[in-house]
Design a protein around this motif. Structure first.
Motif, mmCIF file in Angstrom:
data_model
loop_
_atom_site.group_PDB
_atom_site.id
_atom_site.type_symbol
_atom_site.label_atom_id
_atom_site.label_comp_id
_atom_site.label_asym_id
_atom_site.label_seq_id
_atom_site.Cartn_x
_atom_site.Cartn_y
_atom_site.Cartn_z
ATOM 1 N N THR A 23 -15.706 -28.572 10.329
ATOM 2 C CA THR A 23 -14.504 -28.508 9.498
ATOM 3 C C THR A 23 -13.390 -27.775 10.235
ATOM 4 N N ALA A 24 -13.746 -26.670 10.893
ATOM 5 C CA ALA A 24 -12.754 -25.924 11.670
ATOM 6 C C ALA A 24 -12.228 -26.763 12.826
ATOM 7 N N GLU A 25 -13.136 -27.465 13.505
ATOM 8 C CA GLU A 25 -12.733 -28.321 14.623
ATOM 9 C C GLU A 25 -11.753 -29.399 14.156
ATOM 10 N N ILE A 26 -12.087 -30.063 13.067
ATOM 11 C CA ILE A 26 -11.252 -31.149 12.554
ATOM 12 C C ILE A 26 -9.894 -30.627 12.107
ATOM 13 N N CYS A 27 -9.890 -29.520 11.394
ATOM 14 C CA CYS A 27 -8.620 -28.979 10.898
ATOM 15 C C CYS A 27 -7.742 -28.491 12.050
ATOM 16 N N THR A 28 -8.351 -28.059 13.153
ATOM 17 C CA THR A 28 -7.584 -27.659 14.334
ATOM 18 C C THR A 28 -6.974 -28.878 15.015
ATOM 19 N N HIS A 29 -7.734 -29.975 15.072
ATOM 20 C CA HIS A 29 -7.229 -31.217 15.667
ATOM 21 C C HIS A 29 -6.140 -31.855 14.806
ATOM 22 N N PHE A 30 -6.301 -31.746 13.494
ATOM 23 C CA PHE A 30 -5.389 -32.419 12.560
ATOM 24 C C PHE A 30 -4.827 -31.396 11.569
ATOM 25 N N PRO A 31 -3.979 -30.505 12.046
ATOM 26 C CA PRO A 31 -3.476 -29.441 11.158
ATOM 27 C C PRO A 31 -2.707 -29.998 9.972
ATOM 28 N N GLY A 32 -3.060 -29.491 8.798
ATOM 29 C CA GLY A 32 -2.354 -29.868 7.581
ATOM 30 C C GLY A 32 -2.741 -31.201 6.992
#
Length: 336
Positions: free
Chosen positions: A156-165
């Motif tokens: 989840t952290a990885e994905i949110c870092t790749h796709f902020p917001g």
């Protein structure tokens, strides 16, 4: 008492904090009702303020789509569904868009309100490519909001870092029995503005007054539905014992009594709603068979006291609740 409904921001939506889960439409093992009765039950739920429905198993999308298009104000009802990738696929624009358009067709909608994405094999990083395409489809208007389903804290952290917001939610199991989201997941969600949509919060109905002072059921007797067999196994083989579970039920009953006779389910639901990053609890309903909308709404306005929380924490302290993150793994690990 007329209780004010609680809502929260979920992407472009002002969403209710109690949702109706449709996974029990996946099989007659939960009980069956004619489609006409199911749609009537959906109507009763909406009239009572339950304006969000979630899941895609079985005929859930089809029945929901039929129901929503029959409403005078269909946009007032939020529909969440899923795209679950369990087997290896070739991730392409065509494949991802086809999956989204299938959801749209089944739900009779010009867009998917909330598409919750599940990816089975973390060893294959193509989930990032799939999410990139989903993000494009969101920009193009085919999806209103993108969520995750049963992703762990690290991904989840990885994905949110790749796709902020971009990611607005993660649907995970969360209850007084299963507190794994408190060990990392809520921190990640808080950092990235992601809300948790929780299921299993009532453990298939075990967290209710019905089971107080009852003997431990036989999982092979044929009297339990699939959800109950799943959660019974977790309660007595992983979390603790049936005797300790009875202590928890009696404690919740005492808390409910202090608040004017609220149910065990009310207290269990409120406890989860009060946890960090939780946006909504999704309560599975056997629409047309067994429904508890009048009881569930009583969680609104309920404020657990320090005495209430201390009593609950005392029981949980005797359980393996805090160790499930090691014995089972992070959120969703039991499905991988």
């Amino acid at each position: 008492m007329d209780r004010v409904r609680e809502t929260f921001a979920l992407g472009p939506f002002d969403a209710p904090r109690l949702w109706t889960g449709l996974w029990q439409l996946s099989s007659n093992a939960w009980g069956a009702a004619p489609v006409s009765k199911i749609r009537q039950a959906m109507g009763r739920h909406v009239a009572s303020g339950y304006t969000a429905f979630a899941d895609h198993y079985g005929s859930a999308e089809l029945i929901f789509g039929q129901f929503r298009t029959s409403l005078d104000s269909p946009d007032a009802v939020l529909g969440a569904t899923k795209w679950c990738v369990f087997k290896p696929i070739e991730v392409s624009r065509e494949a991802v868009e086809a999956a989204v358009r299938q959801r749209m067709d089944r739900m009779r909608s010009q867009r998917v309100d909330l598409l919750q994405f599940h990816w089975q094999d973390y060893g294959n990083p193509d989930y990032l490519t799939a999410l990139e395409i989903l993000s494009q489809l969101r920009t193009e208007g085919l999806i209103a909001a993108i969520g995750l389903c049963n992703f762990d804290a690290a991904r989840t952290a990885e994905i949110c870092t790749h796709f902020p917001g971009i990611i607005v939610s993660n649907q995970v199991q969360f209850s007084l029995i299963d507190t794994r989201p408190l060990h990392g997941m809520t921190d990640v969600c808080g950092k990235h503005g992601v809300k948790l949509l929780t299921y299993g919060t009532l453990c298939g109905g075990f967290l209710s007054d019905k089971w107080i002072d009852e003997f431990e059921p036989d999982p092979y007797s044929g009297t339990l539905n699939p959800s109950q067999r799943k959660y019974l196994d977790m309660i007595v083989k992983v979390w603790g014992t049936w005797e300790l579970f009875q202590d928890l039920l009696r404690t919740l009953r005492a808390v409910g009594d202090r608040h004017g006779g609220l149910s065990v389910s009310n207290i269990a639901t409120r406890w989860v709603l009060d946890q960090p990053a939780v946006g909504a609890v999704i309560i599975g309903a056997r629409l047309g068979c067994t429904e508890y909308p009048d009881d569930n709404v009583k969680v609104f306005g309920l404020k657990l006291t320090l005495e209430d929380r201390s009593a609950i924490d005392k029981v949980l302290g005797h359980s393996n609740s805090r160790h499930l993150i090691q014995t089972i793994g992070d959120c969703g690990a039991e499905y991988r």
